[in-house]
Design a protein around this motif. Structure first.
Motif, PDB file in Angstrom:
ATOM      1  N   GLU A 129     -14.848  18.041 -14.966  1.00 29.35           N
ATOM      2  CA  GLU A 129     -15.499  19.168 -14.302  1.00 29.35           C
ATOM      3  C   GLU A 129     -14.499  20.289 -14.018  1.00 29.35           C
ATOM      4  OE1 GLU A 129     -19.347  17.745 -12.164  1.00 29.35           O
ATOM      5  OE2 GLU A 129     -17.659  16.773 -11.162  1.00 29.35           O
ATOM      6  N   CYS A 167     -13.071  19.298  -9.313  1.00 35.26           N
ATOM      7  CA  CYS A 167     -13.656  19.501  -7.953  1.00 35.26           C
ATOM      8  C   CYS A 167     -12.782  19.121  -6.757  1.00 35.26           C
ATOM      9  CB  CYS A 167     -14.995  18.768  -7.867  1.00 35.26           C
ATOM     10  SG  CYS A 167     -16.242  19.534  -8.912  1.00 35.26           S
ATOM     11  N   ARG A 173     -17.961   8.138  -8.054  1.00 34.02           N
ATOM     12  CA  ARG A 173     -19.157   8.687  -7.429  1.00 34.02           C
ATOM     13  C   ARG A 173     -19.953   9.542  -8.415  1.00 34.02           C
ATOM     14  NH1 ARG A 173     -18.290  11.765  -1.868  1.00 34.02           N
ATOM     15  NH2 ARG A 173     -17.686  13.400  -3.274  1.00 34.02           N
ATOM     16  N   ARG A 174     -19.203  10.303  -9.229  1.00 31.89           N
ATOM     17  CA  ARG A 174     -19.860  11.249 -10.132  1.00 31.89           C
ATOM     18  C   ARG A 174     -20.658  10.548 -11.242  1.00 31.89           C
ATOM     19  NH1 ARG A 174     -22.277  13.937 -12.868  1.00 31.89           N
ATOM     20  NH2 ARG A 174     -21.933  16.046 -13.684  1.00 31.89           N
ATOM     21  N   TYR A 175     -20.108   9.450 -11.770  1.00 30.84           N
ATOM     22  CA  TYR A 175     -20.736   8.848 -12.951  1.00 30.84           C
ATOM     23  C   TYR A 175     -21.362   7.475 -12.656  1.00 30.84           C
ATOM     24  CZ  TYR A 175     -18.369  12.734 -15.067  1.00 30.84           C
ATOM     25  OH  TYR A 175     -17.958  14.010 -15.353  1.00 30.84           O
ATOM     26  N   ILE A 286     -10.763  32.526  -9.645  1.00 28.91           N
ATOM     27  CA  ILE A 286     -11.955  31.711  -9.919  1.00 28.91           C
ATOM     28  C   ILE A 286     -12.588  32.193 -11.218  1.00 28.91           C
ATOM     29  CG2 ILE A 286     -14.183  30.939  -9.035  1.00 28.91           C
ATOM     30  CD1 ILE A 286     -13.188  31.455  -6.229  1.00 28.91           C
ATOM     31  N   SER A 287     -12.756  31.271 -12.148  1.00 25.71           N
ATOM     32  CA  SER A 287     -13.358  31.637 -13.437  1.00 25.71           C
ATOM     33  C   SER A 287     -14.860  31.858 -13.254  1.00 25.71           C
ATOM     34  CB  SER A 287     -13.125  30.520 -14.460  1.00 25.71           C
ATOM     35  OG  SER A 287     -13.928  29.405 -14.132  1.00 25.71           O
ATOM     36  N   GLU A 288     -15.498  32.396 -14.285  1.00 19.96           N
ATOM     37  CA  GLU A 288     -16.942  32.665 -14.177  1.00 19.96           C
ATOM     38  C   GLU A 288     -17.732  31.393 -13.879  1.00 19.96           C
ATOM     39  OE1 GLU A 288     -17.825  34.634 -17.883  1.00 19.96           O
ATOM     40  OE2 GLU A 288     -17.820  36.580 -16.865  1.00 19.96           O
ATOM     41  N   GLU A 289     -17.290  30.272 -14.435  1.00 19.87           N
ATOM     42  CA  GLU A 289     -18.022  29.019 -14.171  1.00 19.87           C
ATOM     43  C   GLU A 289     -17.734  28.477 -12.787  1.00 19.87           C
ATOM     44  OE1 GLU A 289     -15.362  29.524 -16.359  1.00 19.87           O
ATOM     45  OE2 GLU A 289     -15.266  27.574 -17.344  1.00 19.87           O
ATOM     46  N   GLY A 290     -16.896  29.174 -12.026  1.00 27.43           N
ATOM     47  CA  GLY A 290     -16.662  28.762 -10.646  1.00 27.43           C
ATOM     48  C   GLY A 290     -15.487  27.822 -10.474  1.00 27.43           C
ATOM     49  N   GLN A 389     -18.153  21.767  -2.097  1.00 22.88           N
ATOM     50  CA  GLN A 389     -18.309  20.774  -3.151  1.00 22.88           C
ATOM     51  C   GLN A 389     -17.181  20.900  -4.173  1.00 22.88           C
ATOM     52  OE1 GLN A 389     -20.776  18.344  -3.501  1.00 22.88           O
ATOM     53  NE2 GLN A 389     -21.094  18.875  -1.359  1.00 22.88           N
ATOM     54  N   ARG A 390     -16.809  22.130  -4.471  1.00 26.94           N
ATOM     55  CA  ARG A 390     -15.639  22.361  -5.330  1.00 26.94           C
ATOM     56  C   ARG A 390     -14.543  22.836  -4.402  1.00 26.94           C
ATOM     57  NH1 ARG A 390     -14.338  22.683 -10.582  1.00 26.94           N
ATOM     58  NH2 ARG A 390     -16.439  22.344 -11.385  1.00 26.94           N
TER      59      ARG A 390
ATOM     60  N   GLU B 162     -23.803  15.798 -10.431  1.00 22.85           N
ATOM     61  CA  GLU B 162     -24.574  14.680 -10.982  1.00 22.85           C
ATOM     62  C   GLU B 162     -26.075  14.939 -10.940  1.00 22.85           C
ATOM     63  OE1 GLU B 162     -22.686  14.643  -8.244  1.00 22.85           O
ATOM     64  OE2 GLU B 162     -23.183  12.978  -6.910  1.00 22.85           O
ATOM     65  N   ILE B 209     -25.274  27.084 -15.867  1.00 18.48           N
ATOM     66  CA  ILE B 209     -23.959  27.748 -15.837  1.00 18.48           C
ATOM     67  C   ILE B 209     -23.901  28.847 -16.889  1.00 18.48           C
ATOM     68  CG2 ILE B 209     -21.482  27.405 -16.250  1.00 18.48           C
ATOM     69  CD1 ILE B 209     -21.839  24.567 -14.995  1.00 18.48           C
ATOM     70  N   VAL B 213     -23.660  32.862 -16.183  1.00 13.81           N
ATOM     71  CA  VAL B 213     -22.585  33.693 -16.740  1.00 13.81           C
ATOM     72  C   VAL B 213     -23.203  34.863 -17.506  1.00 13.81           C
ATOM     73  CG1 VAL B 213     -20.701  33.740 -18.419  1.00 13.81           C
ATOM     74  CG2 VAL B 213     -20.882  31.837 -16.789  1.00 13.81           C
ATOM     75  N   VAL B 218     -21.920  35.415 -11.157  1.00 16.81           N
ATOM     76  CA  VAL B 218     -20.700  34.600 -11.122  1.00 16.81           C
ATOM     77  C   VAL B 218     -19.865  34.953  -9.891  1.00 16.81           C
ATOM     78  CG1 VAL B 218     -20.606  34.313 -13.603  1.00 16.81           C
ATOM     79  CG2 VAL B 218     -19.515  36.303 -12.586  1.00 16.81           C
ATOM     80  N   PRO B 219     -18.930  34.100  -9.497  1.00 15.98           N
ATOM     81  CA  PRO B 219     -18.707  32.772 -10.046  1.00 15.98           C
ATOM     82  C   PRO B 219     -19.842  31.815  -9.700  1.00 15.98           C
ATOM     83  CG  PRO B 219     -17.269  33.136  -8.153  1.00 15.98           C
ATOM     84  CD  PRO B 219     -17.963  34.428  -8.410  1.00 15.98           C
ATOM     85  N   VAL B 220     -20.095  30.926 -10.653  1.00 15.72           N
ATOM     86  CA  VAL B 220     -21.162  29.950 -10.446  1.00 15.72           C
ATOM     87  C   VAL B 220     -20.767  29.019  -9.307  1.00 15.72           C
ATOM     88  CG1 VAL B 220     -22.461  28.076 -11.523  1.00 15.72           C
ATOM     89  CG2 VAL B 220     -21.741  30.050 -12.889  1.00 15.72           C
ATOM     90  N   ARG B 221     -21.718  28.734  -8.470  1.00 19.68           N
ATOM     91  CA  ARG B 221     -21.399  27.885  -7.316  1.00 19.68           C
ATOM     92  C   ARG B 221     -21.731  26.426  -7.605  1.00 19.68           C
ATOM     93  NH1 ARG B 221     -23.739  29.488  -1.582  1.00 19.68           N
ATOM     94  NH2 ARG B 221     -22.240  31.165  -1.864  1.00 19.68           N
ATOM     95  N   ARG B 222     -20.855  25.574  -7.127  1.00 18.17           N
ATOM     96  CA  ARG B 222     -21.133  24.142  -7.188  1.00 18.17           C
ATOM     97  C   ARG B 222     -22.040  23.803  -6.004  1.00 18.17           C
ATOM     98  NH1 ARG B 222     -19.474  19.551 -10.154  1.00 18.17           N
ATOM     99  NH2 ARG B 222     -19.764  17.734  -8.866  1.00 18.17           N
TER     100      ARG B 222
END
Lengths: 553, 302
Positions: A129, A167, A173-175, A286-290, A389-390, B162, B209, B213, B218-222
């Motif tokens: 992630e 994160c 926990r994630r998987y 912070i990248s565009e994907e967060g 969360q992140r 998840e 996501i 974009v 953006v930025p995308v939030r978790r």
């Protein structure tokens, strides 16, 4: 599905296609990749879904020099998710040069190059992630970023490579839900592997025994076995099974446990940059994907070759927290709150330095002088790290002046004398404990010493900043906190020659036709990069290999 | 395609797009009939050589319109082909790779059950071609693009961790229209069923996501599971009520942020992948690349 070892009656024999030992970054990645792929998979995990004292105690062991290496039960977690339950999340791929056989780095060279792993890195990035597999500023950001350090332009060091932050993702926990719903994968909790049996010729593993702490056990028979127990536990398992191979499994040439590498890291000196505060942008973008990304000062491959140095990166860093002379309210508040910080993070923050009551009072005075700074920082950490969360990855202090220290992270050379071996004492399940004899070499000191000198020279030449440090203290600073915690590399190294390696290029233990090893144990060199992303990429490659073998048979 | 095509559900988004495409691109004579307009349907059916049955809406609407159409068609002398637009929700809670032979569970609530019921009528009719559509997205697709854009801009959706690992069986609106046209025209396929979704399936996280974009949200939030739970269990009923009170029960209200329904969050976890081999081979379906589809969608909603 997820079960407990206790769910099976004692002496139960479980027969599967693939048995994976260890549910950490590697084991969970591999098990996931095998979902719905026509194989029965058993994933054995020593711990449960939450931390347990008695299980964690199975990791206890000895260190030859406590100043140089943390106790073996620190920086790793014996539970579902493994050490991803506590990792910091820093991701970056290995560099192409890390795979090369370099005559100035003894025992270096992988049997394949970066191009072999490149197809796997994007998916590894996704599983960690950490966003897109884009590790240069121009690839990761649509718009240019403000300069890391205004005026710094060097042919020896780059400033456009990134580290990206997970994160940080707890793989357990994630998987967990994915593994729990998979019909062809069974996770068995509280299943400690206590014996690995080989056939009489030592050509194949015939079965494993797994036990829980209550005395229950099962026998596992699989077509293929994968040890994914981490860079310390994997050699422990190999070394402690000696009934057929007297030196331990795969250890005819005394290679298992040797070449043990972490990273060489430390904080040193004083960097003073001229001009306004905006001249330095050393924190996170912070990248565009967060995803949090951070630039680093990296010694270029050409410079490494020309100067015969190992890989090296550095970051601007806040002054040493323990020393109240920084007069920074935020750093002092961190010092005063150190009892809240976990051991694994606190060690490098505080360094175990005793400052006395006077020093403690000076920290209080620093906080009292600027309580709003401390409160603002506390709010930032609560909102952006504790509750987010992140999570904001680390402590970034906006200084009042452009004064910093330098944080460095360097490759450790492979060294057969740096090793893990078995101690005379056994754990609660009768398996001999580990003894860690981590050592560094003159070459490691040389990489750091000359890289720092070159950086000082380049900063001076470009007039971007001055970098002053005590040249006599380099070795002391790079070992102040000992080996970098949590990076356990090289103890079952990969190579073509059984005399100098433990596994072949596919990860198969030399001479043992159905025993594979996953994880950083197989990395022949340590790079400057934190290992998790490459552990996941290498495991994805192993998954492909296992699936192609299954298809072939 | 010179024969008259009746589009039933022409007052829905997909129906209206189909009418436009048939008229402008294909030069076809079209009878556009609203989903609930039984009188118009009764008048237009005798002259239709084919019917495109495109009903989107409530479970009741799906059931009612389907029942009306097939009742009027029963016993017709020259029974036209019906291209019956259905939904992947007929598979209900099924997981994994799902082809057209998989059982229709219809167990994901009234809408899912209503589509099964309507398909049953279509199958009984005998001259229907059933298209089980995935998640329609694109310019004008309010449900999966318009609403989602608002949620992404408000950072109420983003990277769901998840909770967003399920496959998103996207189908770009133009690709869906092309498949409907092929189904109207291709000979000898009455009685066939086709899954309709793009071949490459992102996860819902990847959809959100990449869409965010493209939108510049953006930025995308978790977004964590707890926050999503609050959205679905607490906020959604309140916002739905506010939406109704402000007069925008269907299609939303510009005054009220759209509620994120629990069903959407359930979909985002659902690991179901439509097998589209049949539609690809038999109806020569092709897929707009996701990046291109999202670029056009984001431009529309930008």
């Amino acid at each position: 599905m997820i079960s407990e070892l206790l769910d099976f009656s004692s002496n139960k024999i479980l027969s599967v296609d693939i048995c994976i030992v260890g549910a950490g970054a590697a084991g969970i990645t591999l098990a996931q990749k095998l979902i719905d792929r026509g194989t029965d998979v058993l994933l054995l995990e020593s711990g449960g879904l939450a931390p347990e004292v008695k299980t964690q105690q199975l990791y206890e062991g000895e260190v030859c020099d406590a100043r140089l290496h943390s106790p073996p039960d620190r920086y790793r977690q014996r539970r579902f998710g493994g050490s991803t339950t506590i990792w910091g999340g820093r991701c970056m791929p290995y560099d192409a040069i890390d795979f090369e056989a370099r005559d100035y780095v003894p025992h270096s060279g992988w049997p394949f190059g970066l191009e072999t792993l490149l197809p796997y890195y994007p998916e590894a990035n996704r599983l960690c992630e950490a966003g897109r597999f884009a590790y240069r500023v121009a690839e990761a950001f649509a718009k240019p970023l403000p300069t890391l350090l205004a005026g710094f332009d060097s042919e020896e060091f780059s400033t456009d490579t990134l580290e990206r932050f997970s994160c940080p993702t707890d793989f357990g926990r994630r998987y967990r839900a994915k593994l729990a719903s998979a019909t062809n994968v069974r996770v068995l909790l509280h299943a400690n592997v206590t014996s690995i049996r080989l056939d009489a010729n030592a050509g194949r593993v015939t079965e494993l025994t797994a036990r829980d702490l209550a005395g229950n056990h099962v026998t596992v028979r699989a077509r293929r076995y994968v040890l994914a127990a981490g860079g310390l536990e994997t050699p422990r398992l190999l070394l402690s099974n000696r009934d057929v191979q007297p030196n331990g499994i795969g250890n005819d040439h005394d290679v298992v446990g040797r070449y043990y590498m972490c990273h060489i890291a430390g904080t040193i000196g004083r960097i003073a940059a001229g001009g306004p505060l905006s001249n330095v942008n050393y924190g996170y973008d912070i990248s565009e994907e967060g995803v949090y990304c951070r630039r680093r000062i990296a010694l270029r491959a050409a410079a490494q070759r020309a100067l015969r140095l190992g890989n090296f990166v550095a970051r601007l860093h806040h002054p040493r927290i323990a020393d109240p002379a920084h007069r920074n309210a935020v750093l002092s508040s961190l010092y005063l709150a150190k009892f809240l910080i976990p051991y694994e993070y606190g060690k490098r923050l505080y360094g175990g330095e005793a400052i006395g009551f006077g020093g403690w009072l000076r920290h209080v005075a620093n906080v009292a002088a600027a309580p709003h700074d401390a409160a603002g920082f506390a709010w930032h950490m609560l909102r952006d790290r504790k509750l987010a969360q992140r999570k904001f990855p680390s402590i970034i202090i906006r200084p009042k002046r452009n004064l910093y220290s330098l944080d460095f992270h360097a490759e450790q050379q492979p060294n057969p004398s740096s090793r893990v071996l078995l101690s005379e004492r056994a754990d609660a399940l009768g398996t001999r404990k580990l003894k860690v004899d981590w050592r560094y070499t003159e070459g490691d000191v040389d990489t750091v010493t000359r890289s720092l000198a070159l950086l000082a020279q380049e900063l001076r030449r470009s007039a971007a900043a001055s970098f002053d440090y005590d040249t006599d203290s380099v070795e002391a600073e790079m070992t102040r906190y000992g080996a970098y915690g949590g990076h356990h590399i090289g103890t079952a190294r990969l190579g073509k020659d059984p005399r100098t390696s433990v596994v072949d290029p596919d990860g198969l233990v030399h001479g043992v036709g159905n025993l594979y090893i996953a994880g950083a144990a197989v990395f022949p060199t340590s790079s400057q990069a934190n290992p998790t992303l490459t552990i996941v990429a290498m495991t994805l490659r192993l998954a492909d290999h296992l699936l192609s073998q299954a298809a072939g048979s | 395609m010179s024969a008259v095509v009746l589009v039933h559900g022409a007052d829905n988004f997909i129906g209206s797009q189909l009418v436009e495409t048939l008229r402008q691109r294909e030069g076809t004579q079209v009878h556009a009939v609203g989903a609930a307009d039984e009188a118009a349907l009764r008048r237009a059916l005798p002259g239709a050589r084919a019917v495109a049955h495109c009903i989107i809406g409530s479970a009741a609407q799906v059931e009612r319109s389907g029942a009306t159409l097939y009742r009027l068609l029963s016993g017709a002398a020259d029974a036209p082909r019906v291209v019956h637009l259905s939904s992947m929700t007929v598979y209900g809670s099924a997981t994994g790779s799902v082809d057209e032979t998989c059982a229709m569970r219809g167990d994901l609530g009234p809408y899912s059950a209503s589509q099964v019921l309507a398909e049953g009528l279509a199958a009984k009719y005998g001259r229907a071609v059933i298209l089980r559509s995935g998640v329609e997205y694109g310019p004008g697709c309010t449900t999966w693009s318009g609403r989602v854009a608002r949620w992404l801009r408000a950072h109420r959706l983003g990277d769901l961790g998840e909770a967003g690992d399920g496959q998103c069986n996207l189908i770009y609106i133009d690709d869906l229209l092309s498949v409907i046209l092929s189904a109207l025209r291709e000979p000898g396929i009455e009685g066939s069923v086709f899954n309709v979704a793009a071949e490459d399936k992102p996860t819902w996280n990847e959809y959100f996501i990449e869409y965010a974009v493209a939108l510049g949200a953006v930025p995308v939030r978790r977004i964590g599971v707890r926050r999503l739970s609050v959205e679905a269990r607490i906020l959604a009923p309140v916002l739905k009520m506010a939406e109704i009170l402000s007069g925008g029960a269907r299609g939303g209200s510009p005054l009220v942020p759209p509620p994120i329904p629990a069903s959407l969050l359930r979909s985002c976890r659902h690991e179901i992948s439509l097998n589209v081999t049949r539609v690809k081979n038999r109806l020569a379906a092709h897929w707009t690349p996701l990046a291109e589809g999202l670029r056009r969608t984001a431009k529309f909603y930008g």
